[in-house]
Write a protein that holds these residues in place. Structure first.
Motif, mmCIF file in Angstrom:
data_model
loop_
_atom_site.group_PDB
_atom_site.id
_atom_site.type_symbol
_atom_site.label_atom_id
_atom_site.label_comp_id
_atom_site.label_asym_id
_atom_site.label_seq_id
_atom_site.Cartn_x
_atom_site.Cartn_y
_atom_site.Cartn_z
ATOM 1 N N SER A 72 0.814 -1.219 0.000
ATOM 2 C CA SER A 72 0.000 0.000 0.000
ATOM 3 C C SER A 72 0.846 1.267 0.000
ATOM 4 O O SER A 72 0.482 2.265 -0.632
ATOM 5 N N VAL A 73 1.998 1.248 0.680
ATOM 6 C CA VAL A 73 2.834 2.444 0.767
ATOM 7 C C VAL A 73 3.663 2.616 -0.497
ATOM 8 O O VAL A 73 3.692 3.702 -1.102
ATOM 9 N N LEU A 74 4.323 1.559 -0.932
ATOM 10 C CA LEU A 74 5.188 1.680 -2.107
ATOM 11 C C LEU A 74 4.388 1.917 -3.376
ATOM 12 O O LEU A 74 4.902 2.503 -4.338
ATOM 13 N N ARG A 75 3.147 1.471 -3.378
ATOM 14 C CA ARG A 75 2.305 1.764 -4.538
ATOM 15 C C ARG A 75 2.083 3.277 -4.672
ATOM 16 O O ARG A 75 2.081 3.832 -5.779
ATOM 17 N N ILE A 76 1.947 3.954 -3.529
ATOM 18 C CA ILE A 76 1.789 5.413 -3.555
ATOM 19 C C ILE A 76 3.087 6.075 -3.991
ATOM 20 O O ILE A 76 3.090 7.030 -4.782
ATOM 21 N N VAL A 96 2.942 7.950 6.354
ATOM 22 C CA VAL A 96 3.581 6.679 6.007
ATOM 23 C C VAL A 96 4.572 6.835 4.863
ATOM 24 O O VAL A 96 5.448 5.982 4.671
ATOM 25 N N THR A 97 4.453 7.906 4.090
ATOM 26 C CA THR A 97 5.357 8.114 2.958
ATOM 27 C C THR A 97 6.445 9.134 3.255
ATOM 28 O O THR A 97 7.291 9.392 2.401
ATOM 29 N N ARG A 98 6.456 9.686 4.452
ATOM 30 C CA ARG A 98 7.466 10.700 4.778
ATOM 31 C C ARG A 98 8.904 10.195 4.748
ATOM 32 O O ARG A 98 9.809 10.952 4.418
ATOM 33 N N TRP A 154 15.400 -0.198 2.065
ATOM 34 C CA TRP A 154 14.065 0.212 2.526
ATOM 35 C C TRP A 154 14.264 1.079 3.762
ATOM 36 O O TRP A 154 15.340 1.060 4.380
ATOM 37 N N PRO A 155 13.287 1.864 4.146
ATOM 38 C CA PRO A 155 13.454 2.752 5.303
ATOM 39 C C PRO A 155 13.774 1.963 6.568
ATOM 40 O O PRO A 155 13.092 0.995 6.904
ATOM 41 N N GLY A 156 14.839 2.381 7.273
ATOM 42 C CA GLY A 156 15.224 1.724 8.526
ATOM 43 C C GLY A 156 16.005 0.452 8.350
ATOM 44 O O GLY A 156 16.138 -0.332 9.298
ATOM 45 N N ILE A 157 16.570 0.213 7.183
ATOM 46 C CA ILE A 157 17.282 -1.043 6.952
ATOM 47 C C ILE A 157 18.517 -1.161 7.833
ATOM 48 O O ILE A 157 18.829 -2.249 8.343
ATOM 49 N N ASN A 158 19.221 -0.053 8.058
ATOM 50 C CA ASN A 158 20.427 -0.123 8.895
ATOM 51 C C ASN A 158 20.084 -0.515 10.326
ATOM 52 O O ASN A 158 20.799 -1.301 10.956
ATOM 53 N N ARG A 159 18.998 0.046 10.852
ATOM 54 C CA ARG A 159 18.598 -0.298 12.218
ATOM 55 C C ARG A 159 18.161 -1.758 12.306
ATOM 56 O O ARG A 159 18.480 -2.460 13.276
ATOM 57 N N GLU A 160 17.433 -2.245 11.300
ATOM 58 C CA GLU A 160 16.974 -3.633 11.320
ATOM 59 C C GLU A 160 18.156 -4.602 11.200
ATOM 60 O O GLU A 160 18.144 -5.677 11.805
ATOM 61 N N ILE A 161 19.170 -4.237 10.427
ATOM 62 C CA ILE A 161 20.362 -5.075 10.335
ATOM 63 C C ILE A 161 21.053 -5.158 11.692
ATOM 64 O O ILE A 161 21.477 -6.238 12.138
#
Length: 454
Positions: A72-76, A96-98, A154-161
């Motif tokens: 839903s977000v990436l479609r926007i 959600v798109t910020r 994707w947003p926050g990838i460094n934190r998730e890693i």
């Protein structure tokens, strides 16, 4: 793309030297002309080449395309990339798109894929799988981030890693020990106040070593037996020559943890302090003295003369161990003025200042060379991974010892053990282990300290 054909150098001009307005860098965007159309074509060709050379299968790319249109977000975001972003004010963008607003100039669509530069933007449902692929080989946080620098985003990838690596059970079990800041031993107020002791083996013989923390005066004794009673007898002989210390520091060898030695310390009125198992740094003074004495005995023709020479050699504070302990020089094979053998105490205040400064320098060098940093304290009941031989084991924190706030009593399947904080990794985030949870109160602290086996 426009500058790739040139070789150029970049110079920084401080703003205070720009006396006139830099109008050229602030000129409004021009309408797309013939040159811009050529540039746009070149950019699209460059992006197409990136897609064609991506090291992934067509089936995976097709799955990413399908999930992108279901997200839903990436479609926007893809709609914004095709039709334009809604104005240039940050608050006008949906919450959600910020995360995509600041990088909107880097986003593009190519062959149905959303790209950030040359990196694929991964849909939400595929991110968990991509994280596992990123962490293949169980590399560290920095290495995993380097892997994705030119592949996915994707947003926050460094934190998730970072969270993934920290919670990985394999990484926790095999993580290298992190050095903590060095805690120099307090320089004693007087000679023979605090002693260190240890056993060592050399040339088919066993020895007992005792070293004074104040003077570094060393006493050794050859052992016919390594039983606790034999150790106690030799310590009694040494104590009759120099007196009973206030504190005796040793490791957790069976000779020192036996009931015979506990009775000896109680009868003679000194406090027996032990270091954590598998942590020789806790008994560093004795360990360092063992290394020195081994070198003396191994290299000398007459070990007794070598040991006497060590006792008579001045330390960095300017006084020899014999002078600091007994207030006089030892007569050795070197000729010397007889008047030098008269009793005379060194300037203890100056010795103390030199020793304090020496310990501070040791701490600075140790912390810098090993990049030491404080480790978090462990709480009662917390599950930990205990590093050790055989791969280690899991356990539950029961208490911190009274001797050191870096030493813990850990309850394991084989009973309670004591370990230094460096050998314990918090394992509360591990999902593939089953831990036992027991209750504990402060009244059991002393009982646990007596009960640990190794």
């Amino acid at each position: 793309m426009r500058l790739m054909r040139y070789e150029y150098e970049i110079y920084h001009v401080p703003g205070k030297t720009l006396y006139t307005a830099d109008a050229l860098s602030r000129s409004p965007q021009r309408e797309i002309g013939r040159g811009e159309e050529e540039l746009q074509t070149a950019v699209e060709a460059y992006v197409d080449s990136i897609i064609e050379t991506l090291p992934t299968s067509e089936s995976l790319l097709e799955e990413i395309r399908r999930k992108l249109h279901e997200d839903s977000v990436l479609r926007i975001i893809m709609k914004y990339c095709e039709e334009g972003w809604p104005g240039y004010e940050y608050p006008s963008i949906d919450l959600v798109t910020r995360p995509f607003w600041q990088i909107r100039e880097e986003l593009s669509i190519c062959q149905g894929l959303l790209m950030r530069g040359n990196r694929l933007v991964i849909p939400t449902v595929l991110r968990a799988e991509m994280l596992q692929r990123i962490h293949e080989g169980h590399q560290g946080i920095l290495k995993c981030r380097e892997r994705v620098r030119n592949s996915v985003w994707w947003p926050g990838i460094n934190r998730e890693i970072e969270d993934l690596v920290k919670s990985c059970s394999v990484c926790v079990k095999n993580r290298h020990d992190q050095a903590e800041p060095l805690r120099p031993t307090k320089f004693p107020d007087r000679p023979w106040e605090m002693l260190g002791t240890d056993l060592f083996h050399l040339k088919n013989d066993n020895y007992l070593l005792v070293v004074d923390y104040f003077s570094r005066y060393v006493e050794i004794a050859k052992l016919k037996s390594t039983t606790s009673q034999s150790i106690v007898n030799h310590l009694k002989s040494i104590f009759t020559r120099h007196g009973i210390p206030d504190i005796l520091v040793s490791d957790n060898g069976p000779q020192y943890s036996s009931s015979v030695f506990q009775t000896f310390s109680k009868d003679y009125g000194f406090r027996h302090q032990t270091s954590s198992p598998h942590y020789p740094q806790g008994n560093g003074e004795a360990e360092r003295a063992v290394r020195t004495v081994k070198r003396l005995i191994r290299n000398a023709d007459d070990p007794y003369l070598a040991l006497m020479a060590y006792r008579a050699t001045p330390l960095k504070n300017g006084s020899s161990p014999a002078e600091l302990l007994m207030g006089r020089k030892l007569r050795t094979t070197l000729p010397e003025n007889p008047r030098n053998y008269y009793p005379k105490w060194p300037d203890l205040e100056r010795v103390r200042q030199v020793e304090v400064q020496y310990r501070q320098n040791q701490k600075l060098n140790f912390d810098k060379s090993r990049r030491a940093r404080p480790l978090s304290q462990l709480n009662t009941g917390e599950t930990v991974w205990v590093k050790g031989e055989g791969g280690g084991t899991t356990g539950t924190v029961k208490a911190r010892t009274q001797q050191s706030d870096r030493s813990y009593i850990i309850e394991t399947d084989n009973g309670p053990i004591r370990r230094n904080r460096r050998h314990l990794e918090p394992a509360s985030m591990l999902k593939d282990e089953v831990f036992a949870s027991d209750t504990f109160d402060e009244d059991n602290n002393a009982q646990c300290e007596k009960k640990f086996s190794t």
